[in-house]
Motif scaffolding. Sequence first.
Motif, PDB file in Angstrom:
ATOM      1  N   ILE A  14       0.914  -1.615   0.274  1.00  0.00           N
ATOM      2  CA  ILE A  14       0.213   0.010  -0.272  1.00  0.00           C
ATOM      3  C   ILE A  14       0.750   1.085   0.090  1.00  0.00           C
ATOM      4  CG2 ILE A  14      -1.689  -1.078   1.056  1.00  0.00           C
ATOM      5  CD1 ILE A  14      -1.307   0.832   3.468  1.00  0.00           C
ATOM      6  N   PRO A  15       0.549   2.631  -0.348  1.00  0.00           N
ATOM      7  CA  PRO A  15       1.100   3.759  -0.533  1.00  0.00           C
ATOM      8  C   PRO A  15       1.323   3.981   1.214  1.00  0.00           C
ATOM      9  CG  PRO A  15      -1.350   3.798  -1.496  1.00  0.00           C
ATOM     10  CD  PRO A  15      -0.488   2.313  -0.750  1.00  0.00           C
ATOM     11  N   SER A  16       2.494   4.425   1.210  1.00  0.00           N
ATOM     12  CA  SER A  16       3.555   4.443   2.892  1.00  0.00           C
ATOM     13  C   SER A  16       2.715   5.478   3.814  1.00  0.00           C
ATOM     14  CB  SER A  16       4.903   4.820   2.549  1.00  0.00           C
ATOM     15  OG  SER A  16       5.154   6.390   2.062  1.00  0.00           O
ATOM     16  N   GLU A  17       1.258   6.413   2.689  1.00  0.00           N
ATOM     17  CA  GLU A  17       1.005   7.149   3.990  1.00  0.00           C
ATOM     18  C   GLU A  17      -0.326   7.190   4.451  1.00  0.00           C
ATOM     19  OE1 GLU A  17      -0.377   8.423  -0.522  1.00  0.00           O
ATOM     20  OE2 GLU A  17       1.716   7.996   0.935  1.00  0.00           O
ATOM     21  N   ARG A  18      -0.766   5.692   3.809  1.00  0.00           N
ATOM     22  CA  ARG A  18      -1.646   4.741   4.234  1.00  0.00           C
ATOM     23  C   ARG A  18      -1.656   3.605   5.528  1.00  0.00           C
ATOM     24  NH1 ARG A  18      -4.111   0.812  -0.128  1.00  0.00           N
ATOM     25  NH2 ARG A  18      -5.132   0.646   2.069  1.00  0.00           N
ATOM     26  N   GLY A  19       0.034   3.630   5.244  1.00  0.00           N
ATOM     27  CA  GLY A  19       0.444   3.292   6.502  1.00  0.00           C
ATOM     28  C   GLY A  19       0.131   2.764   7.876  1.00  0.00           C
ATOM     29  N   VAL A  20      -0.801   2.972   8.924  1.00  0.00           N
ATOM     30  CA  VAL A  20      -1.459   3.272  10.459  1.00  0.00           C
ATOM     31  C   VAL A  20      -1.795   2.857  10.976  1.00  0.00           C
ATOM     32  CG1 VAL A  20      -1.182   5.948   9.538  1.00  0.00           C
ATOM     33  CG2 VAL A  20      -3.247   4.824   9.608  1.00  0.00           C
ATOM     34  N   ILE A  21      -1.886   3.335  12.174  1.00  0.00           N
ATOM     35  CA  ILE A  21      -2.905   2.272  13.132  1.00  0.00           C
ATOM     36  C   ILE A  21      -3.437   2.739  13.857  1.00  0.00           C
ATOM     37  CG2 ILE A  21      -1.394   0.357  12.815  1.00  0.00           C
ATOM     38  CD1 ILE A  21      -0.115   1.247  15.925  1.00  0.00           C
ATOM     39  N   SER A  22      -4.695   2.672  14.563  1.00  0.00           N
ATOM     40  CA  SER A  22      -5.593   3.184  15.450  1.00  0.00           C
ATOM     41  C   SER A  22      -4.627   3.171  17.091  1.00  0.00           C
ATOM     42  CB  SER A  22      -6.923   2.573  16.244  1.00  0.00           C
ATOM     43  OG  SER A  22      -7.524   2.868  16.640  1.00  0.00           O
ATOM     44  N   VAL A  23      -5.108   5.133  17.468  1.00  0.00           N
ATOM     45  CA  VAL A  23      -4.280   5.043  18.195  1.00  0.00           C
ATOM     46  C   VAL A  23      -5.026   4.087  20.148  1.00  0.00           C
ATOM     47  CG1 VAL A  23      -4.821   6.993  18.298  1.00  0.00           C
ATOM     48  CG2 VAL A  23      -6.463   6.329  19.398  1.00  0.00           C
ATOM     49  N   ARG A  24      -5.401   2.996  19.541  1.00  0.00           N
ATOM     50  CA  ARG A  24      -7.071   1.896  20.489  1.00  0.00           C
ATOM     51  C   ARG A  24      -5.708   0.991  20.060  1.00  0.00           C
ATOM     52  NH1 ARG A  24     -12.316   1.892  19.389  1.00  0.00           N
ATOM     53  NH2 ARG A  24     -12.429   0.791  20.587  1.00  0.00           N
ATOM     54  N   THR A  25      -4.802   0.621  19.469  1.00  0.00           N
ATOM     55  CA  THR A  25      -4.007  -0.668  19.136  1.00  0.00           C
ATOM     56  C   THR A  25      -2.904  -1.772  20.241  1.00  0.00           C
ATOM     57  OG1 THR A  25      -3.492   0.045  16.477  1.00  0.00           O
ATOM     58  CG2 THR A  25      -2.516  -1.836  17.656  1.00  0.00           C
ATOM     59  N   HIS A  26      -3.601  -2.940  19.930  1.00  0.00           N
ATOM     60  CA  HIS A  26      -3.252  -3.313  22.151  1.00  0.00           C
ATOM     61  C   HIS A  26      -1.718  -2.954  21.759  1.00  0.00           C
ATOM     62  CE1 HIS A  26      -2.012  -6.127  24.768  1.00  0.00           C
ATOM     63  NE2 HIS A  26      -3.968  -5.867  24.832  1.00  0.00           N
ATOM     64  N   GLY A  27      -1.232  -3.597  20.412  1.00  0.00           N
ATOM     65  CA  GLY A  27       0.284  -3.932  20.587  1.00  0.00           C
ATOM     66  C   GLY A  27       1.105  -2.149  20.559  1.00  0.00           C
ATOM     67  N   PHE A  28       0.875  -1.253  20.280  1.00  0.00           N
ATOM     68  CA  PHE A  28       0.565   0.694  20.567  1.00  0.00           C
ATOM     69  C   PHE A  28       0.626   0.710  21.912  1.00  0.00           C
ATOM     70  CE2 PHE A  28      -0.643   5.061  21.176  1.00  0.00           C
ATOM     71  CZ  PHE A  28       0.769   5.731  20.681  1.00  0.00           C
ATOM     72  N   ALA A  29      -0.458   0.362  22.733  1.00  0.00           N
ATOM     73  CA  ALA A  29      -0.745   0.164  24.233  1.00  0.00           C
ATOM     74  C   ALA A  29      -0.060   0.153  25.064  1.00  0.00           C
ATOM     75  CB  ALA A  29      -2.341  -0.178  24.399  1.00  0.00           C
ATOM     76  N   TYR A  30       0.159  -1.733  24.809  1.00  0.00           N
ATOM     77  CA  TYR A  30       1.172  -2.230  25.551  1.00  0.00           C
ATOM     78  C   TYR A  30       2.551  -3.094  25.170  1.00  0.00           C
ATOM     79  CZ  TYR A  30      -3.725  -2.186  27.632  1.00  0.00           C
ATOM     80  OH  TYR A  30      -4.986  -1.939  28.225  1.00  0.00           O
ATOM     81  N   GLY A  31       2.493  -2.422  23.776  1.00  0.00           N
ATOM     82  CA  GLY A  31       4.333  -2.848  23.839  1.00  0.00           C
ATOM     83  C   GLY A  31       3.943  -4.255  23.393  1.00  0.00           C
ATOM     84  N   THR A  32       3.135  -4.819  22.606  1.00  0.00           N
ATOM     85  CA  THR A  32       2.872  -6.521  22.582  1.00  0.00           C
ATOM     86  C   THR A  32       3.212  -6.538  20.499  1.00  0.00           C
ATOM     87  OG1 THR A  32       0.352  -5.557  22.069  1.00  0.00           O
ATOM     88  CG2 THR A  32       1.137  -6.810  24.152  1.00  0.00           C
ATOM     89  N   GLY A  33       4.327  -6.828  20.102  1.00  0.00           N
ATOM     90  CA  GLY A  33       4.990  -6.902  19.238  1.00  0.00           C
ATOM     91  C   GLY A  33       6.542  -6.761  19.295  1.00  0.00           C
ATOM     92  N   CYS A  34       7.115  -7.708  18.493  1.00  0.00           N
ATOM     93  CA  CYS A  34       8.448  -8.377  18.246  1.00  0.00           C
ATOM     94  C   CYS A  34       8.963  -7.581  16.664  1.00  0.00           C
ATOM     95  CB  CYS A  34       8.561  -9.659  18.645  1.00  0.00           C
ATOM     96  SG  CYS A  34       7.302 -10.637  17.120  1.00  0.00           S
ATOM     97  N   PHE A  35       9.383  -7.161  16.290  1.00  0.00           N
ATOM     98  CA  PHE A  35      10.243  -6.661  15.229  1.00  0.00           C
ATOM     99  C   PHE A  35      11.583  -7.562  14.886  1.00  0.00           C
ATOM    100  CE2 PHE A  35      12.505  -4.035  18.693  1.00  0.00           C
ATOM    101  CZ  PHE A  35      13.141  -3.443  17.660  1.00  0.00           C
TER     102      PHE A  35
END
Length: 312
Positions: A14-35
């Motif tokens: 997708i176009p890079s400007e569409r690469g957004v997540i909601s402010v309510r996303t679990h990974g954003f709120a709690y750091g539940t992700g890996c990279f």
Amino acid sequence: MTNAQEIFMNGEFIPSERGVISVRTHGFAYGTGCFEGIRGYWNEEDQQVYLFRLREHYERLLRSCKILQIDLPYTLEQLVEISAELVRRNNQREDVYLRPVAYKGSQVIGVRLHDLQDDFILTSEPMGNYVEISGLRCGVSSWRRIDDNAIPARAKVCGAYVNSAFAKSEAAQNGFDEAIMLTNEGHVSEGSAENIFLLINGELVTPAPSENILLGITRDTIMKLAQRELGYVTRERQIDRTELYTADEIFLCGTGAQIAPVVSVDHRPVGDGKVGQLGKKLQELYFDVVRGKHADYKDWCTPVYAEVTQHS
């Protein structure tokens, strides 16, 4: 991202400007992700971007996902092809940095890992040196490295990097270039985002996996190159803080940091206070290897563009 027109997100480019997540996303709120952080190196002679040890990075990402109960709908080979395709779509003919992130995408309140939606994003952007590679001044951090039974260091967990951020900012605000972190027992662990090697009495040593280190791809690369090309067998063991003050050479390493020699620790010179010979040799060798210039290690380099005629 200066020239990244596209990203890959949840199954599509997708176009890079569409690469957004909601402010309510679990990974954003709690750091539940890996990279992961994956470098691609531009070889002008070959007119090629080589993605360095791409498969090994994705193997580690999948291990991190397993620890975090994240189930990705992609095979290892699909992740490799998606990565090369993204660089091609962005027409990047320069050194690049790929960051795949797997995270809990559910928009819910509540700390847990199970029964949540798993999402995936991959970005690719130009990147030069992450840290100075001609001589770092380091300080031992007052912040201790996270323990495997707290947040597993062998997984690249998004939320765990707050630990690194504390150490990095403390070091920078105290006038150092980088931090060196200790375990809760007081043994050397790693930098804020780099593994560490010391040359002591002609022996190359590095903290063992039990010292709450990330099992680095670059760390493994150095151990193999040092033995095969320079005759140094690396000893993995506990390292005391004061050994940092008496080592003949020290260098940090990582995908971002590459190979970064250390010239002082806590205002004490390492060796004669200059970049050591082993560090220089490993740097030169490493940069040839990652740019696909060393035939013996070409299998570590995944070409992005159409295969080229290889130079001798």
